[in-house]
Enzyme design. Sequence first.
Site, PDB file in Angstrom:
ATOM      1  N   HIS A  73       0.810  -1.208   0.000  1.00  0.00           N
ATOM      2  CA  HIS A  73       0.000   0.000   0.000  1.00  0.00           C
ATOM      3  C   HIS A  73       0.850   1.267   0.000  1.00  0.00           C
ATOM      4  CE1 HIS A  73      -3.691  -2.351   1.639  1.00  0.00           C
ATOM      5  NE2 HIS A  73      -3.617  -2.380   0.312  1.00  0.00           N
ATOM      6  N   HIS A  98      -8.261  -7.551  -8.122  1.00  0.00           N
ATOM      7  CA  HIS A  98      -8.669  -8.391  -6.989  1.00  0.00           C
ATOM      8  C   HIS A  98      -8.845  -7.465  -5.785  1.00  0.00           C
ATOM      9  CE1 HIS A  98      -6.593 -11.111  -9.774  1.00  0.00           C
ATOM     10  NE2 HIS A  98      -7.283 -12.106  -9.251  1.00  0.00           N
ATOM     11  N   SER A 101      -6.721  -1.399  -0.652  1.00  0.00           N
ATOM     12  CA  SER A 101      -6.244  -0.593  -1.774  1.00  0.00           C
ATOM     13  C   SER A 101      -7.341   0.274  -2.394  1.00  0.00           C
ATOM     14  CB  SER A 101      -5.578  -1.494  -2.830  1.00  0.00           C
ATOM     15  OG  SER A 101      -6.399  -2.586  -3.177  1.00  0.00           O
ATOM     16  N   GLU A 137     -14.046  -7.948  -8.129  1.00  0.00           N
ATOM     17  CA  GLU A 137     -13.965  -8.968  -7.080  1.00  0.00           C
ATOM     18  C   GLU A 137     -15.006 -10.039  -7.392  1.00  0.00           C
ATOM     19  OE1 GLU A 137     -13.037 -11.416  -4.496  1.00  0.00           O
ATOM     20  OE2 GLU A 137     -11.853  -9.552  -4.445  1.00  0.00           O
ATOM     21  N   ASP A 172     -14.116 -11.836 -12.777  1.00  0.00           N
ATOM     22  CA  ASP A 172     -12.727 -12.263 -12.646  1.00  0.00           C
ATOM     23  C   ASP A 172     -11.814 -11.123 -13.091  1.00  0.00           C
ATOM     24  OD1 ASP A 172     -10.588 -14.523 -12.522  1.00  0.00           O
ATOM     25  OD2 ASP A 172     -10.347 -13.629 -14.514  1.00  0.00           O
ATOM     26  N   GLY A 173     -10.840 -10.803 -12.262  1.00  0.00           N
ATOM     27  CA  GLY A 173      -9.996  -9.650 -12.544  1.00  0.00           C
ATOM     28  C   GLY A 173      -9.175  -9.786 -13.801  1.00  0.00           C
ATOM     29  N   ASP A 199      -3.365  -8.090  -7.616  1.00  0.00           N
ATOM     30  CA  ASP A 199      -3.042  -8.510  -6.249  1.00  0.00           C
ATOM     31  C   ASP A 199      -3.913  -9.713  -5.881  1.00  0.00           C
ATOM     32  OD1 ASP A 199      -2.353  -8.673  -3.564  1.00  0.00           O
ATOM     33  OD2 ASP A 199      -3.684  -7.036  -2.971  1.00  0.00           O
TER      34      ASP A 199
END
Length: 286
Positions: free
Chosen positions: A3, A26, A106, A124, A149-150, A170
Amino acid sequence: MKHAVLVQLVRGMQRKEKGFLYLDTHAGRGAYDLAAADHGDTLERKPEHPDGIGRLLGEKTDAQNNPSGDATQETDPLREYIQLVRAFDRRCGNLEPDVLRFYPGSPSLVRALMRPRDRMALCEKHPDEFASLRGKFQREPRVSVHEIDGYTAIRAMLPPPEKRALVLIDPPFEAQDEYEAITRALREGLRRMPAATFAVWYPLTERARADDFLNRLAMLGPPPTFAAELTIAGETSSLKMRGCGMAVINPPWQIDQTLAPMLDTLSQTLAQSPGGKATLDWIVRE
């Protein structure tokens, strides 16, 4: 580490007047109640945050090599990150200044930094995490939340109308082929938008797997790329995860000069046993 680096990447993107898309593949739930995290699903467990953000905030911890945590730790570029965490904790209702209760994920950190011309897309696919994320951001202007799905989102959302993008990858690293999935997503992302900035977080559990991923990354023939890593213990440590890394493709100009001293400070502050260190190595130089 993740971060603190992310905050500097956003600020690096904002050196240019034109807005950009922040894509979080994500995103998780966006914020975390540390008091709830201490209890797990059924049993109490030793909290992890006192040895992480707690040290930066000066909270008490009985871990080895604990620094004093006085105000001298709040030096640039860590100062802004620390101030963002403190401000988020207060906004969420924590009235105890000496104990951190609410920690921003994040999405929450980037939302606090966004300019009116910047935009955020949060992805997400876990139903419970998505529901929490949507609840936090569904009324936020210039923020969209997607139950997707990212890796698919990289194909679907790049290039954005802004023609500028910062993509954070991530994942939870629960799948055996996670590194392969990341590599495929980066290949597609660079094909669709060669000038986008991609930041990939990865754990340092097995050195061989991280090295294999960085080799795969180099084989993509990417534009300027570096890997920044932070370890809190040496290789002989019994810790399951000794640290983590961030691989950054197309980093903002000269951001390595900002990150290197920050990582050194973090390595000293977060160390749990001898042998930890911070590194920033270029895979493809600027």
